[in-house]
Design an enzyme around this catalytic site. Structure first.
Site, PDB file in Angstrom:
ATOM      1  N   ASP A  70      -8.986  11.194  30.347  1.00 45.57           N
ATOM      2  CA  ASP A  70      -8.822   9.796  30.973  1.00 45.57           C
ATOM      3  C   ASP A  70      -7.508   8.970  30.035  1.00 45.57           C
ATOM      4  O   ASP A  70      -7.730   9.082  28.700  1.00 45.57           O
ATOM      5  CB  ASP A  70      -9.796   9.098  31.010  1.00 45.57           C
ATOM      6  CG  ASP A  70     -10.933   9.036  29.909  1.00 45.57           C
ATOM      7  OD1 ASP A  70     -10.862  10.140  29.277  1.00 45.57           O
ATOM      8  OD2 ASP A  70     -11.553   8.412  29.742  1.00 45.57           O
ATOM      9  N   GLU A 102     -13.963  10.278  28.864  1.00 46.23           N
ATOM     10  CA  GLU A 102     -14.381  10.352  27.510  1.00 46.23           C
ATOM     11  C   GLU A 102     -14.465   8.728  27.169  1.00 46.23           C
ATOM     12  O   GLU A 102     -15.201   8.364  26.002  1.00 46.23           O
ATOM     13  CB  GLU A 102     -13.512  11.048  26.604  1.00 46.23           C
ATOM     14  CG  GLU A 102     -13.851  11.105  25.372  1.00 46.23           C
ATOM     15  CD  GLU A 102     -13.415   9.934  24.539  1.00 46.23           C
ATOM     16  OE1 GLU A 102     -14.046   9.597  23.379  1.00 46.23           O
ATOM     17  OE2 GLU A 102     -12.422   9.182  24.487  1.00 46.23           O
ATOM     18  N   GLU A 103     -13.423   8.175  27.600  1.00 48.34           N
ATOM     19  CA  GLU A 103     -13.384   6.571  26.984  1.00 48.34           C
ATOM     20  C   GLU A 103     -14.543   5.827  27.323  1.00 48.34           C
ATOM     21  O   GLU A 103     -14.850   4.489  26.830  1.00 48.34           O
ATOM     22  CB  GLU A 103     -12.115   5.909  27.336  1.00 48.34           C
ATOM     23  CG  GLU A 103     -10.901   6.427  26.815  1.00 48.34           C
ATOM     24  CD  GLU A 103     -10.621   6.364  25.432  1.00 48.34           C
ATOM     25  OE1 GLU A 103     -11.390   5.579  24.861  1.00 48.34           O
ATOM     26  OE2 GLU A 103      -9.574   7.110  24.817  1.00 48.34           O
TER      27      GLU A 103
END
Length: 428
Positions: free
Chosen positions: A88, A155-156
């Site tokens: 992402d 992930e963010e």
């Protein structure tokens, strides 16, 4: 958004024989950089990666935990090794001036229109892991076992690893004996690899506090209960959690990143909201900080005479990232393999930090799988030399100016990952 690779271009970039392999990593990286997608929206990125691995002969499963991709390469009896990359991008408007800079516009899940950029190097991660996996395919006579490549979404937002595990990552697919991953670092030159044994990144919690008051006229504060004054007291008292309630040798951070209240100069609001980021390493310190935040908010309201029905609301959000532990034995072995491939000067021991990475979750299952994340230097040599002379500053990760030097960055990352895999899965 620019059109993604056509099938013919992908085929041209990826061609294989038993003796050699070719993969235009630089073009692949530039394409990914130019076409970032936000967390939970990585549909086209996942499709590009999945096609690359399917065309190469991997067994590919898509839609794991959202837009997650799992690519398996079985190569006889031996250990299972997982290599993970994240996909992402971030809601950042790129300002690098690169010819392949992102101009993508997108809409966040909350409806906000944003620019999108790979400002944390996930495009590097994907390209490094893909190129290493394709090289290992071409060199499969040198190792035995099962190579498991995962491309992880979100992930963010601290959710991708959790969602892939919840979707049966280690039940539907082989449970790894080792986990490896790569992350860019904005404070090392391209061509260097940073490593650390033990704790590497922190627990990351997000906490929302809503302080309820009694509104009124700013000229008559005695007739109201001012949540802004309460917020000020809470913010200052929160700082005592780290300074007075945890051991001085234990890291901890409590930062109030957002404060909102009121609409006009002379109106006492009936509500104030705070947004916090909370960082720690041990679960004990994490618990101390989170329980302390709620205690301080509630008790301050009581001490200032706020009514019982105006008790603060304290919410710890689900977007929690657990601390990342690099297995010391795996680090020792991995560093030796990378040193043999890259040379002594390329390996740099780095300090732990309070950033977060949900790669940590793959090593925190019941199996306690040994895990190791390396940091790949990205800084172009001219910029590094200038900063070393005291001229200018290095842009950080998540900066609109973050621009890795792609050729040495990608090459060093690929060689590092490949060296560790070959060492761990060498044919008898």
């Amino acid at each position: 958004m620019r059109q993604f690779f056509q099938a013919s271009l992908l085929s041209a970039l990826c061609s294989f024989t038993a003796q050699a392999w070719s993969f235009d990593a630089l073009s692949y990286y530039k394409h990914l950089h130019e076409n970032p997608e936000l967390s939970f929206q990585e549909e086209q990125t996942a499709a590009t990666l999945a096609k690359t691995f399917m065309d190469a002969g991997f067994t590919v499963t898509t839609g794991v935990g959202g837009h997650g991709v799992v690519a398996l390469l079985r190569n006889g009896e031996g250990p299972t090794l997982m290599i993970r990359a994240d996909m992402d991008g971030l809601p950042v408007e790129e300002d690098t001036g690169l010819a392949y800079a992102s101009t993508v516009q997108a809409t966040e899940l909350n409806g906000q229109a944003v620019s999108v950029m790979h400002a944390c190097g996930h495009d590097v991660h994907m390209t490094v892991v893909t190129s290493a996996a394709l090289e290992l395919l071409a060199r499969r006579d040198e190792w035995q076992g099962t190579l498991m490549v995962i491309m992880q979404p979100a992930e963010e937002r601290g959710a991708g690893a959790r969602d892939m595990l919840a979707d049966g990552l280690f039940e539907r697919f082989p449970q790894p004996d080792y986990n490896l991953s790569v992350h860019t670092i904005a404070t090392l030159p391209a061509g260097k690899i940073g490593y650390i044994s033990g704790w590497m990144m922190a627990n990351v919690d997000s906490v929302d506090i809503t302080l309820h008051g009694v509104g009124g006229h700013g000229a008559y504060p005695h007739t109201a209960k001012d949540p802004v004054v309460l917020a000020a007291a809470v913010i200052m008292d929160l700082q005592t959690l780290v300074s007075r309630e945890i051991h001085p040798a234990e890291p901890g951070v409590v930062t109030v990143g957002s404060v909102h209240a009121g609409t006009k100069h002379n109106i006492i609001s009936d509500k104030a909201t705070l947004q916090l980021t909370v960082r720690s390493y041990s679960d004990e310190v994490r618990d101390t900080l989170l329980t302390g935040i709620e205690r301080i908010a509630v008790k301050q309201a009581e001490a200032m005479g706020f009514p019982e029905d105006k008790k603060p609301d304290v919410t710890v959000l689900q977007e929690y990232t657990p601390a990342l532990w690099n297995d010391p034995a795996l680090v020792t072995r991995g560093v030796a393999a990378m040193r043999a491939e890259l040379g002594d000067d390329a390996l740099v021991e780095i300090p732990k930090e309070m950033g977060g990475e949900d790669f940590s979750r793959y090593g925190r299952t019941d199996a306690k799988i040994p895990s190791f994340m390396i940091r790949v230097g990205t800084v172009p040599e001219p910029l590094w030399n200038a900063v070393s002379r005291g001229e200018g500053r290095l842009p950080s990760l998540h900066s609109a100016f973050f621009a890795p030097d792609p050729v040495p960055t990608l090459d060093t990352g690929r060689r590092a990952i490949t060296a560790m895999v070959l060492d761990l899965m060498t044919s008898p």
